[in-house]
Design a protein around this motif. Sequence first.
Motif, PDB file in Angstrom:
ATOM      1  N   ASP A  70     -44.362  31.313 -19.853  1.00 47.39           N
ATOM      2  CA  ASP A  70     -45.106  32.473 -20.371  1.00 47.39           C
ATOM      3  C   ASP A  70     -46.212  32.878 -19.392  1.00 47.39           C
ATOM      4  OD1 ASP A  70     -45.558  34.488 -22.179  1.00 47.39           O
ATOM      5  OD2 ASP A  70     -46.960  33.320 -23.397  1.00 47.39           O
ATOM      6  N   PHE A  71     -45.826  33.086 -18.127  1.00 41.39           N
ATOM      7  CA  PHE A  71     -46.783  33.365 -17.052  1.00 41.39           C
ATOM      8  C   PHE A  71     -46.645  34.827 -16.650  1.00 41.39           C
ATOM      9  CE2 PHE A  71     -48.526  32.985 -12.729  1.00 41.39           C
ATOM     10  CZ  PHE A  71     -49.659  32.226 -13.001  1.00 41.39           C
ATOM     11  N   PRO A  72     -47.766  35.529 -16.304  1.00 35.65           N
ATOM     12  CA  PRO A  72     -47.672  36.929 -15.868  1.00 35.65           C
ATOM     13  C   PRO A  72     -46.835  37.074 -14.604  1.00 35.65           C
ATOM     14  CG  PRO A  72     -49.945  36.351 -16.449  1.00 35.65           C
ATOM     15  CD  PRO A  72     -49.163  35.080 -16.439  1.00 35.65           C
ATOM     16  N   VAL A  73     -45.914  38.039 -14.613  1.00 36.42           N
ATOM     17  CA  VAL A  73     -45.025  38.243 -13.466  1.00 36.42           C
ATOM     18  C   VAL A  73     -45.831  38.667 -12.240  1.00 36.42           C
ATOM     19  CG1 VAL A  73     -43.089  39.590 -12.597  1.00 36.42           C
ATOM     20  CG2 VAL A  73     -43.084  38.778 -14.958  1.00 36.42           C
ATOM     21  N   ALA A  74     -46.814  39.549 -12.423  1.00 37.85           N
ATOM     22  CA  ALA A  74     -47.609  40.027 -11.287  1.00 37.85           C
ATOM     23  C   ALA A  74     -48.345  38.875 -10.608  1.00 37.85           C
ATOM     24  CB  ALA A  74     -48.591  41.097 -11.758  1.00 37.85           C
ATOM     25  N   GLU A  75     -48.911  37.946 -11.404  1.00 33.80           N
ATOM     26  CA  GLU A  75     -49.620  36.806 -10.821  1.00 33.80           C
ATOM     27  C   GLU A  75     -48.658  35.874 -10.088  1.00 33.80           C
ATOM     28  OE1 GLU A  75     -52.891  36.029 -10.636  1.00 33.80           O
ATOM     29  OE2 GLU A  75     -53.189  38.090 -11.324  1.00 33.80           O
ATOM     30  N   LEU A  76     -47.450  35.704 -10.633  1.00 33.11           N
ATOM     31  CA  LEU A  76     -46.474  34.843  -9.979  1.00 33.11           C
ATOM     32  C   LEU A  76     -46.093  35.404  -8.613  1.00 33.11           C
ATOM     33  CD1 LEU A  76     -44.566  32.423 -10.014  1.00 33.11           C
ATOM     34  CD2 LEU A  76     -42.913  33.841 -11.260  1.00 33.11           C
ATOM     35  N   VAL A  77     -45.850  36.722  -8.530  1.00 30.37           N
ATOM     36  CA  VAL A  77     -45.492  37.342  -7.245  1.00 30.37           C
ATOM     37  C   VAL A  77     -46.650  37.244  -6.264  1.00 30.37           C
ATOM     38  CG1 VAL A  77     -44.819  39.498  -6.142  1.00 30.37           C
ATOM     39  CG2 VAL A  77     -43.821  38.864  -8.344  1.00 30.37           C
ATOM     40  N   ARG A  78     -47.867  37.435  -6.746  1.00 26.40           N
ATOM     41  CA  ARG A  78     -49.032  37.348  -5.863  1.00 26.40           C
ATOM     42  C   ARG A  78     -49.168  35.942  -5.277  1.00 26.40           C
ATOM     43  NH1 ARG A  78     -54.499  36.205  -6.037  1.00 26.40           N
ATOM     44  NH2 ARG A  78     -54.295  35.370  -8.132  1.00 26.40           N
ATOM     45  N   ASN A  79     -48.954  34.902  -6.095  1.00 22.26           N
ATOM     46  CA  ASN A  79     -49.044  33.540  -5.596  1.00 22.26           C
ATOM     47  C   ASN A  79     -47.956  33.231  -4.560  1.00 22.26           C
ATOM     48  OD1 ASN A  79     -51.237  32.976  -7.215  1.00 22.26           O
ATOM     49  ND2 ASN A  79     -49.999  32.218  -8.909  1.00 22.26           N
ATOM     50  N   ILE A  80     -46.743  33.745  -4.805  1.00 17.44           N
ATOM     51  CA  ILE A  80     -45.667  33.546  -3.821  1.00 17.44           C
ATOM     52  C   ILE A  80     -46.028  34.204  -2.497  1.00 17.44           C
ATOM     53  CG2 ILE A  80     -43.256  34.086  -3.298  1.00 17.44           C
ATOM     54  CD1 ILE A  80     -42.634  33.843  -6.254  1.00 17.44           C
ATOM     55  N   ALA A  81     -46.590  35.421  -2.544  1.00 18.01           N
ATOM     56  CA  ALA A  81     -46.946  36.139  -1.319  1.00 18.01           C
ATOM     57  C   ALA A  81     -48.043  35.408  -0.558  1.00 18.01           C
ATOM     58  CB  ALA A  81     -47.380  37.558  -1.666  1.00 18.01           C
ATOM     59  N   ILE A  82     -49.070  34.914  -1.281  1.00 19.39           N
ATOM     60  CA  ILE A  82     -50.181  34.221  -0.610  1.00 19.39           C
ATOM     61  C   ILE A  82     -49.688  32.919   0.021  1.00 19.39           C
ATOM     62  CG2 ILE A  82     -52.385  33.051  -1.010  1.00 19.39           C
ATOM     63  CD1 ILE A  82     -52.988  35.156  -3.127  1.00 19.39           C
ATOM     64  N   ALA A  83     -48.874  32.146  -0.717  1.00 17.53           N
ATOM     65  CA  ALA A  83     -48.440  30.847  -0.222  1.00 17.53           C
ATOM     66  C   ALA A  83     -47.524  30.956   0.995  1.00 17.53           C
ATOM     67  CB  ALA A  83     -47.725  30.088  -1.337  1.00 17.53           C
ATOM     68  N   ASN A  84     -46.788  32.059   1.125  1.00 16.91           N
ATOM     69  CA  ASN A  84     -45.824  32.185   2.216  1.00 16.91           C
ATOM     70  C   ASN A  84     -46.244  33.217   3.262  1.00 16.91           C
ATOM     71  OD1 ASN A  84     -43.191  30.538   1.376  1.00 16.91           O
ATOM     72  ND2 ASN A  84     -44.056  31.485  -0.471  1.00 16.91           N
ATOM     73  N   GLY A  85     -47.442  33.777   3.096  1.00 15.60           N
ATOM     74  CA  GLY A  85     -47.927  34.730   4.087  1.00 15.60           C
ATOM     75  C   GLY A  85     -47.129  36.007   4.120  1.00 15.60           C
ATOM     76  N   LEU A  86     -46.757  36.540   2.958  1.00 20.33           N
ATOM     77  CA  LEU A  86     -45.933  37.744   2.876  1.00 20.33           C
ATOM     78  C   LEU A  86     -46.788  38.941   2.511  1.00 20.33           C
ATOM     79  CD1 LEU A  86     -42.900  36.240   0.931  1.00 20.33           C
ATOM     80  CD2 LEU A  86     -43.211  36.408   3.405  1.00 20.33           C
ATOM     81  N   SER A  87     -46.296  40.121   2.833  1.00 20.73           N
ATOM     82  CA  SER A  87     -46.980  41.369   2.497  1.00 20.73           C
ATOM     83  C   SER A  87     -46.223  42.014   1.334  1.00 20.73           C
ATOM     84  CB  SER A  87     -47.024  42.306   3.716  1.00 20.73           C
ATOM     85  OG  SER A  87     -47.738  41.709   4.792  1.00 20.73           O
ATOM     86  N   ILE A  88     -46.716  41.803   0.134  1.00 18.75           N
ATOM     87  CA  ILE A  88     -46.069  42.341  -1.060  1.00 18.75           C
ATOM     88  C   ILE A  88     -47.101  43.121  -1.856  1.00 18.75           C
ATOM     89  CG2 ILE A  88     -44.830  41.811  -3.181  1.00 18.75           C
ATOM     90  CD1 ILE A  88     -43.815  39.283  -1.922  1.00 18.75           C
ATOM     91  N   ASP A  89     -46.833  44.403  -2.062  1.00 19.41           N
ATOM     92  CA  ASP A  89     -47.698  45.260  -2.875  1.00 19.41           C
ATOM     93  C   ASP A  89     -47.179  45.233  -4.313  1.00 19.41           C
ATOM     94  OD1 ASP A  89     -49.590  47.153  -3.662  1.00 19.41           O
ATOM     95  OD2 ASP A  89     -48.209  48.806  -3.250  1.00 19.41           O
ATOM     96  N   ILE A  90     -48.061  45.001  -5.271  1.00 21.65           N
ATOM     97  CA  ILE A  90     -47.654  44.803  -6.678  1.00 21.65           C
ATOM     98  C   ILE A  90     -48.204  45.946  -7.515  1.00 21.65           C
ATOM     99  CG2 ILE A  90     -47.721  43.224  -8.630  1.00 21.65           C
ATOM    100  CD1 ILE A  90     -48.369  41.002  -6.588  1.00 21.65           C
ATOM    101  N   SER A  91     -47.308  46.713  -8.109  1.00 20.67           N
ATOM    102  CA  SER A  91     -47.696  47.790  -9.042  1.00 20.67           C
ATOM    103  C   SER A  91     -46.853  47.643 -10.298  1.00 20.67           C
ATOM    104  CB  SER A  91     -47.500  49.165  -8.394  1.00 20.67           C
ATOM    105  OG  SER A  91     -48.287  49.303  -7.233  1.00 20.67           O
ATOM    106  N   LEU A  92     -47.143  46.584 -11.059  1.00 19.88           N
ATOM    107  CA  LEU A  92     -46.317  46.234 -12.211  1.00 19.88           C
ATOM    108  C   LEU A  92     -47.101  46.366 -13.503  1.00 19.88           C
ATOM    109  CD1 LEU A  92     -44.668  42.951 -10.863  1.00 19.88           C
ATOM    110  CD2 LEU A  92     -43.803  45.285 -10.707  1.00 19.88           C
ATOM    111  N   ASP A  93     -46.340  46.419 -14.581  1.00 17.35           N
ATOM    112  CA  ASP A  93     -46.926  46.331 -15.918  1.00 17.35           C
ATOM    113  C   ASP A  93     -47.513  44.926 -16.093  1.00 17.35           C
ATOM    114  OD1 ASP A  93     -47.607  46.304 -18.549  1.00 17.35           O
ATOM    115  OD2 ASP A  93     -45.592  46.723 -19.323  1.00 17.35           O
ATOM    116  N   ARG A  94     -48.830  44.839 -16.269  1.00 17.93           N
ATOM    117  CA  ARG A  94     -49.505  43.541 -16.317  1.00 17.93           C
ATOM    118  C   ARG A  94     -49.147  42.730 -17.559  1.00 17.93           C
ATOM    119  NH1 ARG A  94     -51.496  42.036 -11.372  1.00 17.93           N
ATOM    120  NH2 ARG A  94     -52.085  43.945 -10.262  1.00 17.93           N
ATOM    121  N   THR A  95     -48.518  43.342 -18.546  1.00 17.20           N
ATOM    122  CA  THR A  95     -48.164  42.599 -19.763  1.00 17.20           C
ATOM    123  C   THR A  95     -46.843  41.848 -19.627  1.00 17.20           C
ATOM    124  OG1 THR A  95     -47.023  44.498 -20.743  1.00 17.20           O
ATOM    125  CG2 THR A  95     -49.384  44.282 -21.174  1.00 17.20           C
ATOM    126  N   LYS A  96     -46.106  42.093 -18.532  1.00 19.02           N
ATOM    127  CA  LYS A  96     -44.825  41.407 -18.372  1.00 19.02           C
ATOM    128  C   LYS A  96     -45.070  39.940 -18.026  1.00 19.02           C
ATOM    129  CE  LYS A  96     -41.718  45.176 -17.103  1.00 19.02           C
ATOM    130  NZ  LYS A  96     -40.746  45.675 -16.116  1.00 19.02           N
TER     131      LYS A  96
END
Length: 636
Positions: A70-96
């Motif tokens: 039950d974790f926010p999708v936007a936060e999960l993508v942000r953590n993946i990008a930070i940990a792997n040094g990726l450039s990912i822009d996130i414009s998602l529904d924060r309730t997902k």
Amino acid sequence: MKTVFTTAVIFIMSAVSHAVWGTPACGPGIQDWTDRPGREEALECISVSLDSLAARNPAYSEPVDISVSDFPVAELVRNIAIANGLSIDISLDRTKRITCNMKDVPVKDAIFFLCKEKSLSAEFTGDIVTLTDYSPPPVGPVMRVTPDSTGTRVSFTFSGCRLDEAARMLSDSTGCNVLVPVEIAASPVYAYGITMGIKEAVESIASVNGMSSRMAGPRTWSIFKGTDRASREGIFSGSSIEIDSTGQITAKMPGGNIGRIIPEVLGRLGKNYFISENIDFTADIDVNRVPLDTLLNTLLAGSPVTWKMESGVYMIGNRNGENRLADVSVFPMRFRAVDEIADIIPDEISQGVQIQTFPDLNSLVLCGESLAVGRVSDFLETVDRSIPLISIDVIIVDASKLSTRSIGLGLGVGTAPAVTSGTFGPGIDATLNAESIGDILSSFSGFGTLNLGHVTHNFFANLKFLEDAGKITLRSTPKLATLNGHKAVLKSGEVRYYKESQVNIIGTQNPMQSESYIWKDVEANFVLDMTPYVSLDTTITLKINLSQDEFMENTMSKEDEYAPPGLTKRSFNSIVKVKNGETVLLGGIEKNLTDDSSRGLPFIARVPVLRHIFGNSRRTRNDQTLNVFIRPTVIM
């Protein structure tokens, strides 16, 4: 390099937003997916683009371990990008939110999995990935008209098409003229009907789209933008809504479009609102001076749409589904115990509502769509009442009336000279020696009716002429208290023990006898249980069960002195009705014992007069009555 994400989140939320699907494009060299309708083609485009990006940037091929709940999708993508040094822009529904567990999965596959499971789209600009919510390609207008074989009735479906085009198709299919003014010709039309007459179909199409219609001639109808009061207010022809100064609403809506009525009413009342769903259904309603909440409950009853109030905003959305409009409330019980009330809620009322008990606050936690939660809350309000406490005074009267009469003359010879002794009042019970008997007989000189002759010095006479009468009354006055509908029990008794022996033979050639015994108990109890029920007029109905056990007198021989004692049982059941504070008498349990015994010379002891001279007679009578007085009183 491997990146591990592990977290556990427990979260209760009310999802009120509706995902708006975006329209991204493929990466370089890939066809823009807006030209390729369908979700499958869009996902194929993302997969190809991610593979192409991973070939240029090895970081997208690095494995990751992900375990979230039950974790926010936007936060999960942000953590993946930070940990792997990726450039990912996130414009998602924060309730997902998402719950998943992945091990040794490449980053590109993890991103593709999120896009597929949570309806995301991806846009690629060089090595920059932009994630947004997916939006399907728009669906074109729908127009369908099907007349029946007689040509007098028609079925139709219009969705998003122009009014003039819908009128033209209806005219061509039915042979009737449907006229539309130029100023509203481009208005979008939404309507649906099955097997309607031509007049009914035209009126329905006009009504549900906020317009008016009238018959302009034989087989000719016109649709126009209404200029009457109902049309100015945004309501439909033949309908009206009035709101007084106190906010009470009077509405008459035959076949009104609910999707238009609700915003109109909320707007006129100056209420803040948010509508996350397309409400497209009609209803007939006629209410008089009702509050806004009642009107909304009435309009949305039985529909897939519900509402709730959140921070002063009226939220209107799905009743079911992933983005359902849920409501969580805590209902505190004021009078009843929470562990008893949860089991009596009917299934028809609690359907769709999760109910949990919270004993610490004597409350119920209700989770579900707002209308269902409201039904449960209304039911709880009706049953959450103060329970009367009844004080019961009990008077137990066990009256025993005993009378004994003994008459007789006993003669005999003792081992030693008898000594004259005894009592002569209030009854006669004396032992006379030979000398005293002679003196008494001498005093009867001349009477000569009885002569015993010469007797030895050890001769004695036992003269008895007694009558005993007694009345024993035992009273017990316990006081009980119980809640309405709950049993109160009074119990008292006596326990006696008897010995149970067992003899065992041990061995065969030289048998030995072994005896063992245990003591067992027998209870003789007096049990009175009462269950009161208080009516609205404070009349009390009592269910009464009474039982009484008594040990019988021990008449066994010495050899049987350890045998189980005998019991006598008396009981009755009754249902009585008594007013508050009045007393009711329960009786009728009686025990009568009569014992006539005599001892004397054979045959002579049976003669009425002589049996008192040549024998002893004893008559015992014991009458025992149990009466119970009960006075219930409502004290709160």
